[in-house]
Design a protein around this motif. Structure first.
Motif, PDB file in Angstrom:
ATOM      1  N   HIS A 106       1.065  -1.324  -0.273  1.00 62.06           N
ATOM      2  CA  HIS A 106       0.152   0.283   0.397  1.00 62.06           C
ATOM      3  C   HIS A 106       0.832   1.688   0.100  1.00 62.06           C
ATOM      4  CE1 HIS A 106      -3.497   2.137   1.777  1.00 62.06           C
ATOM      5  NE2 HIS A 106      -3.401   2.203   0.574  1.00 62.06           N
ATOM      6  N   LEU A 108       0.566   5.761  -0.013  1.00 59.97           N
ATOM      7  CA  LEU A 108       0.007   6.716   0.100  1.00 59.97           C
ATOM      8  C   LEU A 108       0.866   7.635  -0.713  1.00 59.97           C
ATOM      9  CD1 LEU A 108      -2.158   6.012   3.013  1.00 59.97           C
ATOM     10  CD2 LEU A 108      -2.371   5.250   0.960  1.00 59.97           C
ATOM     11  N   ALA A 181      -2.771  -7.723   0.140  1.00 60.69           N
ATOM     12  CA  ALA A 181      -4.086  -7.117   0.285  1.00 60.69           C
ATOM     13  C   ALA A 181      -4.514  -6.447   1.861  1.00 60.69           C
ATOM     14  CB  ALA A 181      -5.325  -7.680  -0.190  1.00 60.69           C
ATOM     15  N   THR A 184      -3.021  -3.121   4.719  1.00 64.57           N
ATOM     16  CA  THR A 184      -4.066  -1.925   4.210  1.00 64.57           C
ATOM     17  C   THR A 184      -2.938  -0.692   5.224  1.00 64.57           C
ATOM     18  OG1 THR A 184      -6.045  -1.722   4.733  1.00 64.57           O
ATOM     19  CG2 THR A 184      -5.137  -2.127   2.686  1.00 64.57           C
ATOM     20  N   TYR A 208      -5.585   9.278   6.903  1.00 63.91           N
ATOM     21  CA  TYR A 208      -6.218   8.488   6.205  1.00 63.91           C
ATOM     22  C   TYR A 208      -6.967   7.511   6.631  1.00 63.91           C
ATOM     23  CZ  TYR A 208      -6.181   5.767   1.425  1.00 63.91           C
ATOM     24  OH  TYR A 208      -6.475   5.393   0.385  1.00 63.91           O
ATOM     25  N   SER A 216      -3.554  11.023  -0.695  1.00 60.95           N
ATOM     26  CA  SER A 216      -4.045   9.565  -2.260  1.00 60.95           C
ATOM     27  C   SER A 216      -3.146   8.643  -2.185  1.00 60.95           C
ATOM     28  CB  SER A 216      -3.749  10.772  -3.447  1.00 60.95           C
ATOM     29  OG  SER A 216      -4.150  11.928  -3.474  1.00 60.95           O
ATOM     30  N   GLN A 217      -4.476   7.855  -2.475  1.00 60.32           N
ATOM     31  CA  GLN A 217      -3.463   6.086  -2.853  1.00 60.32           C
ATOM     32  C   GLN A 217      -2.325   6.702  -4.247  1.00 60.32           C
ATOM     33  OE1 GLN A 217      -5.690   2.650  -1.535  1.00 60.32           O
ATOM     34  NE2 GLN A 217      -6.208   2.557  -3.712  1.00 60.32           N
ATOM     35  N   SER A 220      -2.275   0.532  -4.262  1.00 61.67           N
ATOM     36  CA  SER A 220      -3.217  -0.511  -3.571  1.00 61.67           C
ATOM     37  C   SER A 220      -2.247  -1.942  -2.900  1.00 61.67           C
ATOM     38  CB  SER A 220      -4.190  -0.675  -4.505  1.00 61.67           C
ATOM     39  OG  SER A 220      -4.143  -2.064  -5.591  1.00 61.67           O
ATOM     40  N   ALA A 221      -2.829  -2.093  -1.966  1.00 67.28           N
ATOM     41  CA  ALA A 221      -2.440  -3.440  -1.048  1.00 67.28           C
ATOM     42  C   ALA A 221      -3.341  -4.569  -2.211  1.00 67.28           C
ATOM     43  CB  ALA A 221      -3.179  -3.300   0.371  1.00 67.28           C
ATOM     44  N   ALA A 222      -1.644  -5.478  -2.839  1.00 66.80           N
ATOM     45  CA  ALA A 222      -2.887  -5.932  -3.385  1.00 66.80           C
ATOM     46  C   ALA A 222      -1.967  -7.410  -3.352  1.00 66.80           C
ATOM     47  CB  ALA A 222      -2.949  -5.431  -4.307  1.00 66.80           C
TER      48      ALA A 222
END
Length: 473
Positions: A106, A108, A181, A184, A208, A216-217, A220-222
């Motif tokens: 993740h 930011l 994921a 985050t 956040y 702002s992201q 993303s965490a994936a």
């Protein structure tokens, strides 16, 4: 050495004393030197055996380790997308891998700042990653962008902050340390210096969470998504260590076609273990034979000729190497079965083709020959295990060779003590003899001086010169 040249006698007293002392010194020291040379020869000979046997032990250790005999190697058809490593726990096999997504952390990013020294604000940042505990970070009054970054990085909160230059401006980026994921980032602000924890100003501009998203992201965490032999799988990281036993897979990029992964036994490494052992054994046998030999024709003898311990050691090592191990099971009972044969000179020779075939086709029997196995509670030790234990008996601190060398060191100490005693005795002899000769020289000097004085007095008597010229006294 004390030296003196006779003043009264005219003799070279120093040379005379040296000759007298050497007449006694040289035979004594010759015997001491001979004793020391004999021990030094033995130390050298046993030292050579120790070095050669240490080499055997170093090499036989690999053959006595079942995990090393199961060495594997892995390959992939596309190392830019999928890399793989295999341990001895891995079983040979082939796999097909397709990667549809990579795991990501993740990330930011803040709004822009005019400079890294621009003041952000003060208050408390509460950073939480995934379901972990939140970390409270106190931000001092008038903290700049750089100081906020440093405070975050010093907090051990599971994230890393950095400053990015964006054209003429700067942004604060906060990245989760772990991918997946579930990892985050959530950031909350309290005690904002501008008295508002929810606006997009002061320290609050870094919030956040579910209620405020002032950052702002950027990523993303994936989880990683891939298939292994058609089975769909996910992973929170791109380093996959728990899907296939003994196999570590690293995903590097998304694939557009299948990547083939293969795990095979590393036969070259296993044959290398055997080759290194045979080389070490042959070096030992050659050295041992040279050290204990006696040539009746020439009378030439090795430095350890006649030493029973050296002969017994060679016999024990040779016995294990050429022995039969039918009780360990498997299809190989002796080294000859895998292409290692004894030559007329006592050395070993490898039939490389036969050894390679044995390793590739029946590794289980190779392992049993060298390591052994336990059957119904009874342990049957293989060649390498027994040889390794024999080396321990030869080389460990209380083993045969260290004890022998320790005894020889003690003999050297005694010999050097004797040398010191002889040196002291010879020094005392030298001093006594020199005193005697100096006393004699002094006496002769006095006699000569007295004679010269009497002659001078007689020569001074009236008429003595005429008598002497006439031949009358």
């Amino acid at each position: 050495m004390l030296t003196s040249t006779g003043i009264g006698s005219g003799l070279d007293i120093g040379s005379i004393v040296t000759a007298i002392v050497n007449a006694e010194r040289l035979p004594l020291m010759a015997r001491v030197d001979a004793r020391r040379a004999e021990v030094d020869t033995l130390v050298s000979g046993f030292g050579i055996l120790q070095t050669q046997l240490e080499s055997i032990r170093a090499n036989v250790t690999s053959l006595a380790d079942a995990s090393k005999l199961k060495a594997t190697q892995a390959s992939t058809t596309d190392a830019s997308a999928v890399t793989v490593e295999a341990s001895s726990a891995a079983q040979p096999g082939s796999y097909t891998v397709n990667v549809s997504a990579l795991a990501s952390a993740h990330s930011l990013v803040s709004g822009t700042f005019a400079a890294t020294t621009e003041v952000v604000g003060s208050g408390t940042l509460s950073i939480k990653v995934g379901t972990g505990s939140a970390t409270e970070i106190t931000v001092a009054s008038n903290s700049t962008v750089a100081e906020v970054r440093d405070a975050i990085n010093a907090s051990n909160s599971g994230v890393t902050a950095s400053i990015l230059k964006d054209g003429a401006s700067y942004r604060l980026m906060i990245n989760a340390d772990a991918t997946g994921a579930a990892n985050t980032i959530s950031i909350s602000v309290a005690n904002d210096g501008d008295s508002s924890n929810g606006d997009n100003a002061g320290l609050s501009q870094l919030a956040y969470n579910a209620n405020e998203a002032h950052l702002s992201q950027s990523l993303s965490a994936a989880d990683a998504a891939f298939t292994l032999n058609g089975l769909s799988l996910t992973s929170s990281t791109n380093q996959i260590t728990d899907v296939v036993d003994g196999v570590d897979v690293t995903l590097s990029s998304i694939t557009t076609s299948s990547v083939s992964v293969s795990v095979t036994r590393d036969s070259s490494k296993i044959t290398g273990f055997v080759e290194s052992f045979v080389s070490a054994y042959n070096s030992y046998v050659g050295s041992a034979k040279s050290l204990i030999k006696y040539d009746a024709t020439t009378g030439e003898a090795g430095s350890l000729q006649g030493d029973a311990m050296s002969r017994a050691m060679l016999s024990q090592v040779r016995g294990l190497v050429t022995g039969t191990y039918s009780d360990v099971g498997g299809n190989y009972d002796a080294l000859t079965d895998i292409g290692v044969t004894l030559q007329a000179d006592g050395s070993l020779k490898i039939d490389n083709a036969k050894l390679d075939t044995a390793v590739r086709t029946d590794l289980d029997s190779i392992e049993k020959l060298f390591v052994g196995q336990t059957v119904s509670g009874t342990t049957h030790k293989g060649l390498a295990v027994q040889l390794d234990e024999l080396m321990d008996g030869f080389l460990d601190a209380t083993g045969l060779l260290p004890e022998k060398l320790e005894a020889l060191d003690a003999r050297i100490v005694d010999i050097e003590k004797d040398r010191a005693v002889f040196d002291a005795r010879m020094l005392a002899l030298e001093e006594r003899t020199l005193r005697k000769f100096n006393a004699m020289d002094l006496l002769l000097g006095e006699i000569t001086s007295t004679g010269d004085m009497l002659k001078a007095q007689l020569d001074a008597l009236p008429g003595f010169a005429n008598l002497r010229q006439s031949g009358s006294r």
